[in-house]
Scaffold this motif. Sequence first.
Motif, PDB file in Angstrom:
ATOM      1  N   HIS A 133     -33.691 -32.759 151.321  1.00  0.00           N
ATOM      2  CA  HIS A 133     -33.317 -33.341 150.032  1.00  0.00           C
ATOM      3  C   HIS A 133     -33.070 -34.846 150.163  1.00  0.00           C
ATOM      4  N   LEU A 134     -32.475 -35.275 151.270  1.00  0.00           N
ATOM      5  CA  LEU A 134     -32.216 -36.704 151.463  1.00  0.00           C
ATOM      6  C   LEU A 134     -33.517 -37.498 151.583  1.00  0.00           C
ATOM      7  N   THR A 135     -34.512 -36.905 152.201  1.00  0.00           N
ATOM      8  CA  THR A 135     -35.783 -37.602 152.430  1.00  0.00           C
ATOM      9  C   THR A 135     -36.849 -37.220 151.416  1.00  0.00           C
ATOM     10  N   ASP A 136     -36.450 -36.514 150.348  1.00  0.00           N
ATOM     11  CA  ASP A 136     -37.395 -36.037 149.332  1.00  0.00           C
ATOM     12  C   ASP A 136     -38.543 -35.294 149.999  1.00  0.00           C
ATOM     13  N   TRP A 137     -38.175 -34.357 150.864  1.00  0.00           N
ATOM     14  CA  TRP A 137     -39.136 -33.522 151.580  1.00  0.00           C
ATOM     15  C   TRP A 137     -40.176 -34.363 152.327  1.00  0.00           C
ATOM     16  N   GLY A 138     -39.658 -35.355 153.059  1.00  0.00           N
ATOM     17  CA  GLY A 138     -40.518 -36.162 153.915  1.00  0.00           C
ATOM     18  C   GLY A 138     -41.280 -37.256 153.211  1.00  0.00           C
ATOM     19  N   ARG A 139     -41.069 -37.397 151.908  1.00  0.00           N
ATOM     20  CA  ARG A 139     -41.807 -38.395 151.144  1.00  0.00           C
ATOM     21  C   ARG A 139     -41.107 -39.752 151.149  1.00  0.00           C
ATOM     22  N   ALA A 140     -39.796 -39.771 151.324  1.00  0.00           N
ATOM     23  CA  ALA A 140     -39.045 -41.021 151.229  1.00  0.00           C
ATOM     24  C   ALA A 140     -38.911 -41.748 152.563  1.00  0.00           C
ATOM     25  N   GLY A 141     -39.175 -41.069 153.668  1.00  0.00           N
ATOM     26  CA  GLY A 141     -39.100 -41.720 154.962  1.00  0.00           C
ATOM     27  C   GLY A 141     -37.755 -41.535 155.635  1.00  0.00           C
ATOM     28  N   PRO A 142     -37.696 -41.774 156.954  1.00  0.00           N
ATOM     29  CA  PRO A 142     -36.493 -41.520 157.744  1.00  0.00           C
ATOM     30  C   PRO A 142     -35.324 -42.439 157.428  1.00  0.00           C
ATOM     31  N   GLY A 143     -35.559 -43.539 156.751  1.00  0.00           N
ATOM     32  CA  GLY A 143     -34.467 -44.455 156.434  1.00  0.00           C
ATOM     33  C   GLY A 143     -33.446 -43.869 155.482  1.00  0.00           C
ATOM     34  N   ASN A 144     -33.753 -42.743 154.845  1.00  0.00           N
ATOM     35  CA  ASN A 144     -32.841 -42.141 153.884  1.00  0.00           C
ATOM     36  C   ASN A 144     -31.803 -41.219 154.521  1.00  0.00           C
ATOM     37  N   VAL A 145     -31.898 -40.993 155.819  1.00  0.00           N
ATOM     38  CA  VAL A 145     -30.884 -40.199 156.513  1.00  0.00           C
ATOM     39  C   VAL A 145     -29.791 -41.154 156.980  1.00  0.00           C
ATOM     40  N   PRO A 146     -28.533 -40.971 156.541  1.00  0.00           N
ATOM     41  CA  PRO A 146     -27.453 -41.878 156.954  1.00  0.00           C
ATOM     42  C   PRO A 146     -27.383 -41.997 158.476  1.00  0.00           C
ATOM     43  N   PRO A 147     -27.064 -43.185 158.997  1.00  0.00           N
ATOM     44  CA  PRO A 147     -27.085 -43.411 160.448  1.00  0.00           C
ATOM     45  C   PRO A 147     -26.245 -42.434 161.256  1.00  0.00           C
ATOM     46  N   ASP A 148     -25.057 -42.074 160.755  1.00  0.00           N
ATOM     47  CA  ASP A 148     -24.224 -41.173 161.553  1.00  0.00           C
ATOM     48  C   ASP A 148     -24.859 -39.785 161.665  1.00  0.00           C
ATOM     49  N   LEU A 149     -25.506 -39.330 160.592  1.00  0.00           N
ATOM     50  CA  LEU A 149     -26.175 -38.035 160.651  1.00  0.00           C
ATOM     51  C   LEU A 149     -27.424 -38.113 161.527  1.00  0.00           C
ATOM     52  N   ALA A 150     -28.153 -39.220 161.419  1.00  0.00           N
ATOM     53  CA  ALA A 150     -29.357 -39.390 162.237  1.00  0.00           C
ATOM     54  C   ALA A 150     -29.005 -39.400 163.723  1.00  0.00           C
ATOM     55  N   ASP A 151     -27.924 -40.097 164.088  1.00  0.00           N
ATOM     56  CA  ASP A 151     -27.504 -40.146 165.501  1.00  0.00           C
ATOM     57  C   ASP A 151     -27.073 -38.769 165.987  1.00  0.00           C
ATOM     58  N   TYR A 152     -26.329 -38.058 165.158  1.00  0.00           N
ATOM     59  CA  TYR A 152     -25.856 -36.712 165.516  1.00  0.00           C
ATOM     60  C   TYR A 152     -27.040 -35.774 165.739  1.00  0.00           C
ATOM     61  N   LEU A 153     -28.013 -35.818 164.835  1.00  0.00           N
ATOM     62  CA  LEU A 153     -29.180 -34.957 164.964  1.00  0.00           C
ATOM     63  C   LEU A 153     -30.054 -35.361 166.151  1.00  0.00           C
ATOM     64  N   ALA A 154     -30.134 -36.647 166.426  1.00  0.00           N
ATOM     65  CA  ALA A 154     -30.915 -37.096 167.582  1.00  0.00           C
ATOM     66  C   ALA A 154     -30.373 -36.493 168.874  1.00  0.00           C
ATOM     67  N   ASP A 155     -29.048 -36.336 168.931  1.00  0.00           N
ATOM     68  CA  ASP A 155     -28.414 -35.753 170.126  1.00  0.00           C
ATOM     69  C   ASP A 155     -28.576 -34.240 170.199  1.00  0.00           C
ATOM     70  N   TRP A 156     -28.393 -33.565 169.075  1.00  0.00           N
ATOM     71  CA  TRP A 156     -28.220 -32.118 169.119  1.00  0.00           C
ATOM     72  C   TRP A 156     -29.395 -31.302 168.594  1.00  0.00           C
ATOM     73  N   LEU A 157     -30.304 -31.904 167.839  1.00  0.00           N
ATOM     74  CA  LEU A 157     -31.420 -31.115 167.355  1.00  0.00           C
ATOM     75  C   LEU A 157     -32.306 -30.589 168.492  1.00  0.00           C
ATOM     76  N   PRO A 158     -32.616 -31.373 169.534  1.00  0.00           N
ATOM     77  CA  PRO A 158     -33.459 -30.831 170.610  1.00  0.00           C
ATOM     78  C   PRO A 158     -32.896 -29.565 171.268  1.00  0.00           C
ATOM     79  N   PRO A 159     -31.607 -29.521 171.661  1.00  0.00           N
ATOM     80  CA  PRO A 159     -31.126 -28.260 172.246  1.00  0.00           C
ATOM     81  C   PRO A 159     -31.084 -27.114 171.237  1.00  0.00           C
TER      82      PRO A 159
END
Length: 317
Positions: A189-215
Motif C-alpha cells: 500500500h505504501l508503494t502503490d503495489w510497486g508503482r510508486a518506487g522504494p522511496g515511499n517506504v519510511p527509512p526506519d521501516l526500510a532499515d528494519y526490513l533490510a535487516d530482517w526480511l532475508p532471514p
Amino acid sequence: MRGTQGTRQVAENALAWVSAHRAQFALGEDALAADGQVNRSWKPLGELAQVCATVSRHTAPPDPLHAYATDLMTFAWQETGRGELFMRLQRLEPFATYPLEVYAAMAAAGLRHPGYEAASAMVARTRSWQLTEQEPTRRLGVLNAEARSGFREPEAIPPALERTWLAGLPEPWTFEQSSGYSLTHVVFHLTDWGRAGPGNVPPDLADYLADWLPPWLDTCLDAGMWDLCCELLAVAASLPLLPERAVLQDAWARIAAVQHPSGALPEQGTGAHHDSGPDFYSHYHPTLMAAFAATLTTGRLDDQARAARPGGQGVLG
C-alpha cells in the motif's frame, strides 16, 4: 539461477498459466447476488487486475510480460461491463469497500468509470464511511484505493501506518505467517503495489526490513510457504536497498524448482503434479504473486546492472 533470465522465466510461465485459465477469473451470474461468494468472484478478478496493472507499468510494449498483462487487464475490465457493474454494486452495497478496491486496481491502469467515481466519492465523504472501524492494514488499502480513484490526495505517511505490526518494529523473533502477510501488504500500500518506487517506504521501516526480511524469507522457503515467499520477495524488490544477490538467486531458484510445468505455483508444499493439473483456487494467488514479485525483482536487478555500467544511470538505484 544466474542473472535475471531465470527470474523472468518464472514470471512468464506464471502469466502464461493465468492467461490459459482466464475463464476461471470471470464473474459468474451471482456476482451481484446478496449471498454471492466475493472471495471466489470479485477477489480473484481484483487480484488479477492489481498484478497486471503493476506488470504492465514495469514492462515495455514489446515485452511478452507486457502483452500478457495488458491482455488480461482488458479481459478483467470487460468482465465488469467496462465499469458498469461497479455502479450496480454501488447501489446494492454503498458502504462496501471491496468494489472500490477492485475498481482502483483497474483505475491504476487508466480504466475508469466517471459515474462510479462520482457515486463512490460521495459515499466516501460521509462520516459513516470515514469512521468505519478497520484493521490498520485494511485501512491503508482503502486509503490507497481512494487515492487511485481520484477523490483523495495520497498521503506520504498515513496515520493508520502507526498502528500496524510493521510500524512497531517488533521483535524479529515474533514474525509468523499472519504478521508476514500484514507487513507485505503495508509495503504494497505504501508503494502503490510497486508503482510508486522504494522511496515511499519510511527509512526506519526500510532499515528494519533490510535487516530482517532475508532471514524471514529463508524461514518461509524452508517451510515451503511459496505464496508468502513471493510476497516477501515483492517487498524486497520495493525497498531502497535490495538484499544480497545470492539471497535473491537462491530464493528464485527454489521457487522455480517447485513451479509446475504449466506455470502454476502452489501456495505451500512440494507442488501439484496431478494428471488434471493444478487446482485453480489453491494456485491462482501464489501464481499471481510469483509474476508480480518476479517482475519487480527483474526490473530492479536490470536497473542495478545498467547503473553499474560506465555512464549508466538507473531509475531506481
